[in-house]
Design an enzyme around this catalytic site. Structure first.
Site, PDB file in Angstrom:
ATOM      1  CE  LYS A 171      -3.473  -2.232   3.012  1.00  0.00           C
ATOM      2  NZ  LYS A 171      -4.037  -2.117   4.382  1.00  0.00           N
ATOM      3  N   GLY A 181     -10.186   0.405  -3.551  1.00  0.00           N
ATOM      4  CA  GLY A 181      -8.861  -0.305  -3.816  1.00  0.00           C
ATOM      5  C   GLY A 181      -7.630   0.064  -4.599  1.00  0.00           C
ATOM      6  CG  ASP A 298      -8.094   1.647   3.299  1.00  0.00           C
ATOM      7  OD1 ASP A 298      -7.435   2.374   3.885  1.00  0.00           O
ATOM      8  OD2 ASP A 298      -9.040   1.711   2.669  1.00  0.00           O
ATOM      9  NE  ARG A 302     -12.263   8.688   1.630  1.00  0.00           N
ATOM     10  CZ  ARG A 302     -11.076   8.176   1.552  1.00  0.00           C
ATOM     11  NH1 ARG A 302     -10.022   9.168   1.777  1.00  0.00           N
ATOM     12  NH2 ARG A 302     -10.715   6.911   0.831  1.00  0.00           N
TER      13      ARG A 302
END
Length: 391
Positions: A171, A181, A298, A302
Site C-alpha cells: 500500500k 481498492g 483500511d 469520510r
C-alpha cells in the site's frame, strides 16, 4: 413526495451544520493511486445528495431532467441544495467561491493548497490527511487489529519484498488518497510483484510503502459511524463488501447480522479519531479471518460508497439491499429506460444518474448508482438480468 426524505434518521447537515459545503470529487490534479475515470468521478459527486441536506458540488450532467425523472419515479423530490460545475475550471471556481464566502468545505479527498486554502477545510487538513494515510493505520488503531506489517522506503522496497512470503499486500504511504481498492497491490506470485514494482516506478514517488500480510478472509465488512458534538458517536451500520482477489471494489450489500466484536472494534477506532479532533462520518474496512480474528485494513474518515444505503436502510422496502452501479454498454436511451422501469417497479432506488447525452459533441456512456432492494432472490435475479441486458 417530501415525506420520504423527512424520515431520514441522519443527514450530513445534522453532523456538519450550517455554512459547510461538501464535495466528493477527487481533485483534478494528478494522483498515481486514484485512477477513477473522469466521468465516473463526475457522476459520484451526486452519490450523497439525498443524505446531504447541505450544499453539494455536483456536475451539471447529474442534475438534468433524467435524474429528476428517476427521483420522481421513486417518490422523491430532487434536492435543491447543490452547486454545479462542468469542468476543472468551474469546479475550482466553486471551491474558491466557498472560501471567499467564509464557508468551510468537507472534502471527500484532500486537495492541494493551490486550489483552496487549508483553513477552508471543515476538518483540519493535516488531521484529515493523517487519518486517511495508510501508513498511519497503527496510530488510529492504537496498534490493535492489525496484520503483520512493515513500513519501508521506496528505494528499499524491492529488496525487502524478497524477505516476505506470498501472498502479501503493498500500500502507498503518501498523502495521495485512494479508493475502491485502487492503489492497493496484492501479490500472489512473482508476476504480481513485478507488476506492482513497475506501477510504483511509473508513479515516480519517493514516499514510503506499507507491506502487510494477506488475511485469509471469511468476511469483509465496512462498518460505519457518525460523530458530532450534538449527536455523539453512533453506529450507522455495516455492509458486506464485494471485492475480487486483487482487492478491487465491486459493490456491497447491507449486513444485518454483524458480529459484536466487529462493531466494537470499529467503535474503538472511531473514538480514537474523535479524540484527535475528527467530526463526521467514517467507515472502516474490517476483515474477519477463518479463526474469527478482526483485522483493520483500511480506515476511511469520510463518507463511503455504502453510506447512503445504510442511512436509508429502514426506508426501503424489503430485507435485502445491494449497492448497484453501472455505465451504459447499450445505447444511453436504452440504458436509461431500463433503469426507469426498474425504479417504477419499486425495486431499484436511484442515488445518482449521469446523463452522457449532456455532451453533444462526443459519445459519453451514461452512468448510474442506486440501491436494489427487496427479497434477496428477486434482487439477485434482476441484478443479473440487468447485467445481461447491458452488454
Amino acid at each position: 413526495m417530501n415525506n420520504f426524505l423527512s424520515k431520514r434518521p441522519l443527514t450530513m447537515h445534522q453532523l456538519y451544520g450550517d455554512h459547510v459545503v461538501f464535495t466528493s470529487r477527487p481533485s483534478f490534479e494528478k494522483n498515481p493511486w486514484l485512477t477513477t475515470e473522469e466521468h465516473q468521478a463526475n457522476m459520484l459527486t451526486a452519490r450523497e445528495l439525498l443524505i446531504a441536506d447541505m450544499p453539494v458540488i455536483i456536475h451539471e450532467a447529474a442534475v438534468g431532467e433524467k435524474p429528476r425523472e428517476l427521483m420522481r419515479a421513486a417518490g422523491v423530490d430532487f434536492p435543491s441544495h447543490y452547486r454545479t460545475f462542468k469542468d476543472a475550471e468551474s469546479y475550482n471556481a466553486r471551491l474558491r467561491e466557498a472560501e471567499k464566502n467564509g464557508e468551510k468545505i468537507f472534502f471527500q479527498y484532500a486537495h492541494s493548497s493551490e486550489f483552496v486554502d487549508p483553513s477552508t477545510y471543515y476538518i483540519d487538513k493535516e488531521l484529515f490527511v493523517a487519518l486517511n494515510n495508510k501508513m498511519k493505520l497503527s496510530d488510529w488503531t492504537k496498534g490493535k487489529f492489525l496484520p503483520k506489517r512493515e513500513v519501508v522506503a521506496v528505494d528499499e522496497l524491492e529488496e525487502t519484498l524478497k524477505k516476505w512470503n506470498y501472498p502479501y499486500v503493498i500500500k502507498p504511504g503518501d498523502e495521495h488518497p485512494t479508493a475502491g481498492g485502487y492503489g492497493v497491490m496484492i501479490c500472489y506470485n512473482d508476476e504480481d510483484r513485478k507488476q506492482a514494482l513497475n506501477r510504483i516506478k511509473e508513479a515516480e514517488t519517493d514516499s514510503d510503502f506499507v507491506i502487510e500480510d494477506y488475511i485469509n478472509t471469511k468476511q469483509n465488512y465496512c462498518v460505519q459511524y457518525a460523530y458530532s458534538e450534538n449527536t455523539g458517536l453512533n453506529y450507522i451500520g455495516a455492509s458486506i463488501q464485494n471485492t475480487n482477489e486483487y482487492g478491487k471494489y465491486f459493490g456491497n450489500i447491507t449486513a444485518h447480522n454483524v458480529p459484536q466484536t466487529v462493531i466494537e472494534a470499529g467503535r474503538e477506532i472511531m473514538q480514537n479519531g474523535v479524540d484527535a479532533g475528527y467530526k463526521g462520518i467514517a467507515g472502516f474496512d474490517l476483515l474477519v479471518d477463518d479463526k474469527g480474528e478482526v483485522y483493520a485494513i483500511d480506515l476511511n474518515f469520510r463518507q463511503n460508497g455504502s453510506t447512503s444505503m445504510l442511512i436509508m436502510d429502514e426506508l426501503l422496502a424489503g430485507d435485502y439491499e445491494k449497492f448497484f452501479g453501472a455505465y451504459a454498454k447499450v445505447s444511453n436511451d436504452a440504458f436509461y429506460e431500463r433503469i426507469l422501469d426498474e425504479v417504477k417497479a419499486g425495486r431499484l432506488f436511484p442515488l445518482a444518474y449521469y446523463d452522457g447525452d449532456f455532451y453533444e459533441d462526443e459519445h459519453v456512456p451514461s452512468r448510474f448508482v442506486g440501491i436494489w432492494h427487496g427479497e434477496q432472490q428477486d434482487v439477485d435475479a434482476h441484478d443479473k438480468a440487468f447485467a445481461e441486458f447491458n452488454q
